[in-house]
Design a protein around this motif. Structure first.
Motif, PDB file in Angstrom:
ATOM      1  N   LEU A  96     120.726  29.932   7.248  1.00  0.00           N
ATOM      2  CA  LEU A  96     121.320  29.693   8.570  1.00  0.00           C
ATOM      3  C   LEU A  96     122.814  30.011   8.548  1.00  0.00           C
ATOM      4  O   LEU A  96     123.335  30.659   9.469  1.00  0.00           O
ATOM      5  CB  LEU A  96     121.099  28.233   8.987  1.00  0.00           C
ATOM      6  CG  LEU A  96     119.668  27.854   9.381  1.00  0.00           C
ATOM      7  CD1 LEU A  96     119.552  26.345   9.562  1.00  0.00           C
ATOM      8  CD2 LEU A  96     119.247  28.562  10.666  1.00  0.00           C
ATOM      9  N   VAL A  97     123.492  29.565   7.499  1.00  0.00           N
ATOM     10  CA  VAL A  97     124.931  29.820   7.377  1.00  0.00           C
ATOM     11  C   VAL A  97     125.194  31.316   7.247  1.00  0.00           C
ATOM     12  O   VAL A  97     126.091  31.878   7.901  1.00  0.00           O
ATOM     13  CB  VAL A  97     125.510  29.058   6.161  1.00  0.00           C
ATOM     14  CG1 VAL A  97     126.934  29.504   5.865  1.00  0.00           C
ATOM     15  CG2 VAL A  97     125.480  27.555   6.420  1.00  0.00           C
ATOM     16  N   GLN A  98     124.416  31.982   6.408  1.00  0.00           N
ATOM     17  CA  GLN A  98     124.617  33.416   6.198  1.00  0.00           C
ATOM     18  C   GLN A  98     124.336  34.214   7.463  1.00  0.00           C
ATOM     19  O   GLN A  98     125.076  35.141   7.806  1.00  0.00           O
ATOM     20  CB  GLN A  98     123.717  33.902   5.053  1.00  0.00           C
ATOM     21  CG  GLN A  98     124.179  33.418   3.681  1.00  0.00           C
ATOM     22  CD  GLN A  98     123.180  33.738   2.586  1.00  0.00           C
ATOM     23  OE1 GLN A  98     121.973  33.775   2.834  1.00  0.00           O
ATOM     24  NE2 GLN A  98     123.667  33.961   1.385  1.00  0.00           N
ATOM     25  N   GLY A  99     123.259  33.863   8.165  1.00  0.00           N
ATOM     26  CA  GLY A  99     122.928  34.561   9.396  1.00  0.00           C
ATOM     27  C   GLY A  99     123.984  34.370  10.469  1.00  0.00           C
ATOM     28  O   GLY A  99     124.362  35.312  11.173  1.00  0.00           O
ATOM     29  N   PHE A 100     124.486  33.138  10.587  1.00  0.00           N
ATOM     30  CA  PHE A 100     125.529  32.828  11.560  1.00  0.00           C
ATOM     31  C   PHE A 100     126.792  33.630  11.252  1.00  0.00           C
ATOM     32  O   PHE A 100     127.403  34.235  12.145  1.00  0.00           O
ATOM     33  CB  PHE A 100     125.821  31.328  11.523  1.00  0.00           C
ATOM     34  CG  PHE A 100     126.811  30.865  12.548  1.00  0.00           C
ATOM     35  CD1 PHE A 100     126.406  30.565  13.837  1.00  0.00           C
ATOM     36  CD2 PHE A 100     128.147  30.719  12.224  1.00  0.00           C
ATOM     37  CE1 PHE A 100     127.321  30.135  14.795  1.00  0.00           C
ATOM     38  CE2 PHE A 100     129.074  30.295  13.157  1.00  0.00           C
ATOM     39  CZ  PHE A 100     128.651  29.994  14.454  1.00  0.00           C
ATOM     40  N   GLY A 141     125.876  33.415  16.143  1.00  0.00           N
ATOM     41  CA  GLY A 141     127.110  33.626  15.405  1.00  0.00           C
ATOM     42  C   GLY A 141     127.970  34.699  16.041  1.00  0.00           C
ATOM     43  O   GLY A 141     129.205  34.573  16.108  1.00  0.00           O
ATOM     44  N   GLY A 142     127.329  35.766  16.544  1.00  0.00           N
ATOM     45  CA  GLY A 142     128.074  36.827  17.202  1.00  0.00           C
ATOM     46  C   GLY A 142     128.817  36.335  18.423  1.00  0.00           C
ATOM     47  O   GLY A 142     129.996  36.662  18.630  1.00  0.00           O
ATOM     48  N   VAL A 143     128.153  35.521  19.238  1.00  0.00           N
ATOM     49  CA  VAL A 143     128.767  35.017  20.467  1.00  0.00           C
ATOM     50  C   VAL A 143     129.893  34.034  20.160  1.00  0.00           C
ATOM     51  O   VAL A 143     131.011  34.148  20.684  1.00  0.00           O
ATOM     52  CB  VAL A 143     127.702  34.354  21.363  1.00  0.00           C
ATOM     53  CG1 VAL A 143     128.366  33.611  22.527  1.00  0.00           C
ATOM     54  CG2 VAL A 143     126.733  35.394  21.896  1.00  0.00           C
ATOM     55  N   ILE A 144     129.617  33.056  19.293  1.00  0.00           N
ATOM     56  CA  ILE A 144     130.596  31.998  19.025  1.00  0.00           C
ATOM     57  C   ILE A 144     131.810  32.538  18.275  1.00  0.00           C
ATOM     58  O   ILE A 144     132.964  32.290  18.659  1.00  0.00           O
ATOM     59  CB  ILE A 144     129.935  30.841  18.243  1.00  0.00           C
ATOM     60  CG1 ILE A 144     128.900  30.143  19.134  1.00  0.00           C
ATOM     61  CG2 ILE A 144     130.993  29.840  17.772  1.00  0.00           C
ATOM     62  CD1 ILE A 144     128.138  29.042  18.436  1.00  0.00           C
TER      63      ILE A 144
END
Length: 428
Positions: free
Chosen positions: A125-129, A72-75
């Motif tokens: 997954l959504v929250q982590g992203f 998530g950080g990269v995208i």
């Protein structure tokens, strides 16, 4: 290209800080609430032969959020460098609210079967992203809105927001535990904090939409042409590596003192669970108060001076602090150690938090800070409670976690030498 020319700010500094840090606070609020109700969630959504297996499944799904944080950080960081900081921040708070909503309203396994754990997994997954993508654009926008002499103070609020989220999450879980009978809490009461988290999204979106975009069209075109991720991993790879390891000491310190220490006090020192929980709140409050103070100090005395001073202090004092706590395992000692080490944690994280975006070029700034911070926090920080627990179990030494923190601080002193300090200078 949707990025427009920069306009004169129409919101106050307080509104900029509130809008930018709200998502970070929500991230850590959700993180804390889930950890408090992991046993209940395991019983409702993860059928297993034993309670231990239920707990492991619940914690495993919780850990999945850490796995996708770097992605998530990269995208989202690259999206912020290409399309704008504000758009990225509106996206992340929407995704966080979606994750809270999924957990709030999903029926248990007994009602919908295997779909229940799948939906909880999807929510994590959504929250982590989203959490991974929140920090880079948020910190970038904060320092780009700040002046030359208050950038560290502005950036410090993104770390203070983490502490605020921890304190609010712990307080919400504790209040519900006191206010509701256990049966009601296990049946439906645990959903209340997640539902409250949803309400932050509309408020956050309204405030964030009022922010002025700090990414100009020319920089956005340059970022799109060169590729922010590719540039960070090639042209700026040395800075990326140095920044990641410069974050290491702070990441290990905060996860050991804020997340490991409360359970350590209960499990190893025989203090009550309520005392352990209370110490987590005390530590979070100390982080919240000390972070902006460290920002002010970093603006006045330079980033490196504050960083090195607090990192060396943590290196020297963490072992005596744990030694005192193990010899006098009282609530007062635990609260004092939690608060004192929290101040030194702030002094390690805040200076690095502003140094790195000051060094990265504007076209890759959000990607660079996201990659260095999120990777450090997810890998070095996220595994720290596990490593600290393992060290105690393997060595039988209750002071082993302190030595682990000291070693991390010592190692992360090395890259500071090659990082440039831009205190008081114009942001490129």
């Amino acid at each position: 290209m949707a990025v427009t020319a920069l306009a004169r700010p129409t919101v106050s500094k307080a509104q900029i800080i509130t809008a930018t840090t709200l998502g970070t606070a929500l991230e850590f609020y959700d993180f804390t609430v889930y950890s408090y109700f992991a046993i209940t969630i395991g019983k409702l959504f993860f059928p297993a032969e034993t309670p231990v297996n239920q707990m492991l499944l619940s914690i495993g799904v919780f850990g999945v959020g850490f796995v996708v944080r770097p992605l998530g950080g990269v995208i989202i960081g690259a999206y912020a460098d290409r399309a704008g900081r504000k758009k990225a921040m509106v996206l992340t708070i929407l995704l966080m609210a979606l994750g809270c909503a999924l957990i709030s309203f999903v029926p248990p396994f007994a009602v919908i079967g295997v779909a229940a754990p799948v939906i909880v997994l999807l929510a994590r997954l959504v929250q982590g992203f989203a959490a991974g993508g929140e920090f880079g654009p948020g910190t970038t926008l904060l320092i780009e809105c700040a002046g030359d002499r208050d950038r560290a103070f502005f950036a410090s609020w993104n770390f203070a927001a983490q502490a605020l989220g921890l304190a609010l999450g712990a307080s919400a879980a504790t209040l519900l535990s006191w206010a509701l009978p256990k049966e009601a809490l296990d049946t439906w009461g645990w959903r209340i904090p997640f539902a409250v988290g949803i309400l932050a999204a509309p408020a956050g979106m309204l405030i964030r939409r009022r922010l002025e975009e700090t990414l100009d069209a020319r920089t956005a075109r340059a970022s799109a042409k060169s590729g922010a991720v590719r540039a960070v991993l090639t042209t700026h790879i040395a800075l990326t590596i140095l920044g990641t390891f410069a974050e290491l000491g702070g990441s290990v310190s905060v996860y050991v003192t804020a997340f490991f220490l409360p359970s350590y006090a209960t499990r190893e020192l025989g203090l009550s669970a309520a005392t352990g929980v209370s110490s987590g709140v005390v530590g979070a409050i100390a982080l919240f108060v000390s972070a902006p103070l460290m920002g002010l100090a970093a603006d006045r005395f330079t980033r490196k001076r504050v960083l090195v001073t607090c990192r060396v202090a943590m290196l020297v004092l963490v072992y005596p602090a744990f030694l005192w706590l193990t010899r006098q395992p009282t609530p007062f000692a635990l609260y004092a150690v939690s608060a004192g080490l929290a101040v030194l944690v702030s002094g390690q994280i805040v200076p690095v938090l502003v140094m790195l975006p000051e060094i990265f070029p504007k076209a890759v700034r959000a990607t660079g800070i996201a990659l260095t911070y999120v990777v450090s926090a997810s890998i070095f920080g996220g595994f720290s409670p596990f490593i600290a627990t393992w060290l105690v179990a393997e060595t039988g030494d209750k002071l082993a976690p302190a030595l682990y923190v000291a070693a991390a601080c010592l190692l992360s002193l090395v890259p500071i030498r090659w990082l440039t300090d831009h205190t008081g200078q114009r942001l490129a």
